[in-house]
Write an enzyme that holds these catalytic residues in place. Structure first.
Site, PDB file in Angstrom:
ATOM      1  N   GLU A  34       6.114  -5.319  -3.559  1.00  0.00           N
ATOM      2  CA  GLU A  34       5.849  -4.327  -4.600  1.00  0.00           C
ATOM      3  C   GLU A  34       5.553  -3.017  -3.898  1.00  0.00           C
ATOM      4  O   GLU A  34       4.552  -2.894  -3.184  1.00  0.00           O
ATOM      5  CB  GLU A  34       4.673  -4.759  -5.472  1.00  0.00           C
ATOM      6  N   LEU A  35       6.430  -2.037  -4.113  1.00  0.00           N
ATOM      7  CA  LEU A  35       6.390  -0.810  -3.313  1.00  0.00           C
ATOM      8  C   LEU A  35       6.068   0.405  -4.196  1.00  0.00           C
ATOM      9  O   LEU A  35       5.390   0.274  -5.199  1.00  0.00           O
ATOM     10  CB  LEU A  35       7.709  -0.662  -2.562  1.00  0.00           C
TER      11      LEU A  35
ATOM     12  N   GLY B 154       2.580  -2.033  -1.083  1.00  0.00           N
ATOM     13  CA  GLY B 154       2.425  -0.798  -0.323  1.00  0.00           C
ATOM     14  C   GLY B 154       3.502   0.213  -0.649  1.00  0.00           C
ATOM     15  O   GLY B 154       4.163   0.132  -1.686  1.00  0.00           O
ATOM     16  N   SER B 155       3.699   1.134   0.259  1.00  0.00           N
ATOM     17  CA  SER B 155       4.677   2.199   0.049  1.00  0.00           C
ATOM     18  C   SER B 155       6.095   1.700   0.303  1.00  0.00           C
ATOM     19  O   SER B 155       6.314   0.692   0.988  1.00  0.00           O
ATOM     20  CB  SER B 155       4.389   3.369   0.989  1.00  0.00           C
TER      21      SER B 155
ATOM     22  N   LYS C 268      -2.984  -9.679   5.881  1.00  0.00           N
ATOM     23  CA  LYS C 268      -3.506  -8.517   6.587  1.00  0.00           C
ATOM     24  C   LYS C 268      -3.928  -7.486   5.552  1.00  0.00           C
ATOM     25  O   LYS C 268      -3.099  -6.790   4.983  1.00  0.00           O
ATOM     26  CB  LYS C 268      -2.463  -7.913   7.528  1.00  0.00           C
ATOM     27  N   PRO C 269      -5.231  -7.381   5.276  1.00  0.00           N
ATOM     28  CA  PRO C 269      -5.681  -6.350   4.342  1.00  0.00           C
ATOM     29  C   PRO C 269      -5.525  -4.967   4.967  1.00  0.00           C
ATOM     30  O   PRO C 269      -5.359  -4.833   6.179  1.00  0.00           O
ATOM     31  CB  PRO C 269      -7.162  -6.693   4.119  1.00  0.00           C
TER      32      PRO C 269
ATOM     33  N   CYS D 248      -0.756   1.851  -8.541  1.00  0.00           N
ATOM     34  CA  CYS D 248       0.694   1.895  -8.358  1.00  0.00           C
ATOM     35  C   CYS D 248       1.433   2.167  -9.659  1.00  0.00           C
ATOM     36  O   CYS D 248       2.528   2.732  -9.647  1.00  0.00           O
ATOM     37  CB  CYS D 248       1.189   0.598  -7.725  1.00  0.00           C
TER      38      CYS D 248
ATOM     39  N   TRP E  57      -4.857  -0.917  -0.140  1.00  0.00           N
ATOM     40  CA  TRP E  57      -6.298  -0.671  -0.197  1.00  0.00           C
ATOM     41  C   TRP E  57      -6.814  -0.334  -1.584  1.00  0.00           C
ATOM     42  O   TRP E  57      -8.022  -0.319  -1.805  1.00  0.00           O
ATOM     43  CB  TRP E  57      -6.664   0.475   0.746  1.00  0.00           C
ATOM     44  N   ASN E  58      -5.937  -0.046  -2.548  1.00  0.00           N
ATOM     45  CA  ASN E  58      -6.440   0.479  -3.823  1.00  0.00           C
ATOM     46  C   ASN E  58      -7.147  -0.569  -4.671  1.00  0.00           C
ATOM     47  O   ASN E  58      -8.113  -0.272  -5.357  1.00  0.00           O
ATOM     48  CB  ASN E  58      -5.310   1.160  -4.599  1.00  0.00           C
TER      49      ASN E  58
ATOM     50  N   GLU F 114       5.330  10.537  -5.452  1.00  0.00           N
ATOM     51  CA  GLU F 114       4.243   9.700  -5.948  1.00  0.00           C
ATOM     52  C   GLU F 114       2.921  10.365  -5.599  1.00  0.00           C
ATOM     53  O   GLU F 114       2.638  10.645  -4.435  1.00  0.00           O
ATOM     54  CB  GLU F 114       4.312   8.294  -5.339  1.00  0.00           C
TER      55      GLU F 114
END
Length: 465
Positions: free
Chosen positions: A248-249, A226-227, A173-174, A282, A149-150, A369
């Protein structure tokens, strides 16, 4: 902006379901709109549509795809004001940040079309002279993308840019927090001439329901931003068949400021990146290691710069409460609040830009984080191994080094375990690969290295003698 319903896009059609959920404006707390909760029937329809879309899109020539993709970029830009306004409403972003987020759509679509034309398909040496061997790149297949979402539209751009250029179809999927502008982007695909099923965009909060899509053998790739915890769940669910992964986490980016650094310049650049997008980036600096000889100077320079910062809100009250909790815990353990540290009064999920001094590594704020507007500054001395300090994390997404000593800079760039290391200035661009090491993921966004992940690599040998 009045509340309205935003359907999913499946096979070129706007699809709703029986259940929906609200999307909230983080600047006001007001409901902006409603989006569908995906159900089992919609998942099957999406998979079938994306499979058909892939067959139609991959059958087109690269030149035909290029014409449509460039037209798509133009159509999006013709609708920029409307989409940017919606993006600002659902994220709380300042205008310049929202324009950057939106601008990545056109940048990525155009870059990857050009990069597709630059990819080589080499002829390989045959020692006996009997064969001609060459490498053939072909579209990979259906790609499922789970987005954060960022930077909603940047995340969409990072996925549709290489996928469309390579000849793949996508199911995106946003985030449930920020799906509205992304859906508007998807709606415009048909106007640009993309075949039905090439871009599908779905919404839903039920992770178990979405796992049905991941478990299918139709997708060839699963990609995510995401995470780390979310990435593990997604990859685990998708491993019912052999699939490619590009994820990308989480990140916990270190900054190392050497005693020979331009301290004022380093403080300005660290603060500017730290508080961009309210710290919800991130690659945001998360642990700032500053040599004791320049520590006080750096803290004062960072404070002065932070006082000039204007930020939007955090994404939710839950996110703000978590970050305020990190600050409270750090202060209880001995950290000093240099500036900020509080929620802002009034509506929305705003918080003051916060700098913490005298932070030590055992504090939660130094190893979790943050994903918010808090900069912990940690002192190190000549007896410390600054590279070991930077590497003391499970993550390895980004890192920053400030020094005027070439040897220090090159050694830190070599030895810090991160997917990108920027020396003396943070820098990111679509032509540069972006991705992590360790628990920060696998694969790359941006650059030719991302495009290659959406293509097969086939060896062909033709007998000529």
């Amino acid at each position: 902006m009045s509340e309205k319903k935003y359907p999913m896009l499946i096979n070129g059609e706007k699809i709703s379901t029986k259940q929906s959920f609200n999307v909230v404006n983080p600047s006001t707390g007001e409901v902006l709109g409603q989006v569908p909760e995906i159900d089992a029937d919609s998942i099957q329809l999406t998979l079938k549509s994306a499979d058909a879309g892939f067959k139609a899109w991959s059958a087109k020539t690269p030149a035909e795809r290029k014409t449509v993709i460039l037209r798509y970029a133009e159509v999006l830009e013709q609708n920029s004001k409307r989409i940017i306004a919606l993006l600002r409403a659902e994220t709380g972003k300042p205008q310049d940040n929202a324009e950057y987020d939106f601008g990545m759509l056109g940048n990525c679509l155009r870059f990857f079309v050009e990069e597709m034309e630059r990819l080589d398909q080499p002829v390989l040496h045959d020692p006996d002279g009997r064969f001609m061997h060459y490498m053939l790149r072909q579209p990979l297949g259906v790609c499922v993308g789970m987005l954060a979402w960022n930077f909603p539209l940047l995340n969409v751009a990072y996925k549709i840019g290489p996928a469309l250029a390579a000849g793949c179809s996508v199911i995106l999927k946003p985030s449930t927090e920020t799906p509205l502008a992304s859906l508007e982007v998807a709606y415009l695909a048909k106007e640009a001439g993309l075949p039905d099923g090439v871009i599908n965009m779905v919404t839903g909060r039920d992770h178990e329901m979405m796992k049905n899509m991941l478990k299918s053998d139709i997708p060839s790739m699963v990609t995510m931003i995401g995470s780390t915890r979310g990435g593990l769940e997604v990859m685990n669910a998708a491993c019912t068949s052999i699939k490619h992964f590009s994820v990308e986490l989480g990140g916990n980016a270190p900054v190392v400021v050497y005693p020979d650094a331009d301290v004022a310049d380093a403080a300005t650049k660290v603060v500017d990146l730290k508080f961009a997008n309210c710290g919800q980036v991130c690659v945001s600096p998360n642990r700032c290691f500053v040599h004791e000889s320049v520590y006080d100077e750096f803290v004062e320079a960072a404070k002065a710069r932070a006082m000039e910062v204007e930020m939007g809100p955090l994404i939710s009250e839950k996110a703000r409460a978590y970050i305020l909790g990190l600050v409270e815990s750090a202060v209880a353990d001995g950290a000093d609040v240099v500036c900020g540290g509080q929620a802002k009064d009034g509506e929305g999920f705003f918080m003051e830009p916060t700098i913490l001094a005298n932070v030590v590594r055992k504090m939660n704020v130094a190893y979790e984080e943050i994903f918010g507007p808090v900069l912990p500054i940690i002192k190190y001395s000549d007896s410390d191994d600054e590279i070991a300090l930077a590497n003391d994390t499970q993550y390895g997404l980004a890192a920053y080094v400030f020094t005027t000593n070439l040897k220090n800079g090159l050694r830190a760039a070599r030895d810090i375990q991160a997917g990108s290391v920027c020396v003396n200035e943070p820098h990111y661009s679509v032509q540069l690969p972006h991705g992590g090491l360790k628990q920060s993921g696998v694969g790359k966004d941006c650059s030719r290295y991302s495009l290659e992940e959406y293509l097969t690599l086939k060896r062909v040998s033709v007998l000529v003698d």
